[in-house]
Write an enzyme that holds these catalytic residues in place. Structure first.
Site, PDB file in Angstrom:
ATOM      1  N   LEU A  90       0.657  -1.251  -0.031  1.00  0.00           N
ATOM      2  CA  LEU A  90      -0.074  -0.111  -0.203  1.00  0.00           C
ATOM      3  C   LEU A  90       0.491   0.789   0.289  1.00  0.00           C
ATOM      4  O   LEU A  90       2.103   0.961   0.997  1.00  0.00           O
ATOM      5  CB  LEU A  90      -0.906  -0.062   1.275  1.00  0.00           C
ATOM      6  CG  LEU A  90      -1.848  -0.288   1.743  1.00  0.00           C
ATOM      7  CD1 LEU A  90      -2.532  -1.227   2.834  1.00  0.00           C
ATOM      8  CD2 LEU A  90      -3.474  -0.678   0.002  1.00  0.00           C
ATOM      9  N   SER A  91       0.941   1.893  -1.217  1.00  0.00           N
ATOM     10  CA  SER A  91       2.304   3.197  -1.216  1.00  0.00           C
ATOM     11  C   SER A  91       1.484   3.859  -0.168  1.00  0.00           C
ATOM     12  O   SER A  91       0.700   4.017   0.264  1.00  0.00           O
ATOM     13  CB  SER A  91       1.626   4.099  -2.323  1.00  0.00           C
ATOM     14  OG  SER A  91       2.180   2.762  -4.069  1.00  0.00           O
TER      15      SER A  91
END
Length: 191
Positions: A90-91
């Protein structure tokens, strides 16, 4: 659930403190609120322990899992490890906000996303382009694509997730008004 809410609130406050919210894209805050990161995070995340990546399972340690999901604005949550190396995440919240701001989305846009991952970024895009727009997301890893499809469907988000090589695009749903790659590219392919 209170600990998760506390971590989520602290993350939003950190975005404020770092002035990480793009000022000219007010829809982003609403989308982040409506589609929280934790709803797209798998039940197992990975944390560097100084020697290797160690699993952190939501059921076994929900507070530590929530801290990884809602780490600082500049911290990604590692969602997949392959051969000891991170291969999906998840950036960072600030990076997601910046890239979506740069994408200059409008309701009704047709968007091609390359790199579905957890589906969170595609969900945020779909939230803004709305029912008159469309999002097609191409993921090379069939397991990630399947998990993202399940998560997106469960959230009631309409995204056409395809398994394939993003460098080839997805001509089936073209033309697109916007294209975004959520993984590093050396060049923009002609497709």
């Amino acid at each position: 659930m209170t600990e998760l809410a506390d971590h989520r609130r602290a993350s939003a406050e950190a975005m404020d403190a770092h002035r990480a919210w793009p000022t000219d894209t007010p829809w982003l805050r609403e989308a982040f609120e409506d589609l929280p990161r934790h709803a797209f995070a798998p039940d197992r995340l990975w944390n560097w322990d100084g020697h290797a990546y160690a699993p952190v399972d939501r059921a076994a340690d929900p507070d530590r899992w929530a801290r990884l999901v809602y780490a600082g604005p500049y911290d990604a949550a590692i969602t997949e490890i392959t051969d000891g190396r991170p291969t999906s995440s998840l950036s960072c919240t600030s990076v997601v906000a910046d890239t979506l701001d740069s994408l200059d989305l409008a309701p009704g846009h047709r968007v091609l996303e390359l790199g579905t991952g957890t589906g969170w970024n595609a969900a945020l895009i779909a939230h803004h382009v709305g029912p008159t727009g469309s999002v097609t997301s191409v993921e090379v890893d069939p397991a990630l694509a399947a998990r993202a499809t399940t998560t997106l469907n469960g959230a009631g988000i309409d995204v056409d997730v395809r398994v394939g090589d993003g460098t080839k695009g997805c001509p089936d749903n073209a033309p697109y008004q916007r294209i975004i790659a959520t993984y590093a590219v050396d060049r923009v392919p002609n497709a």
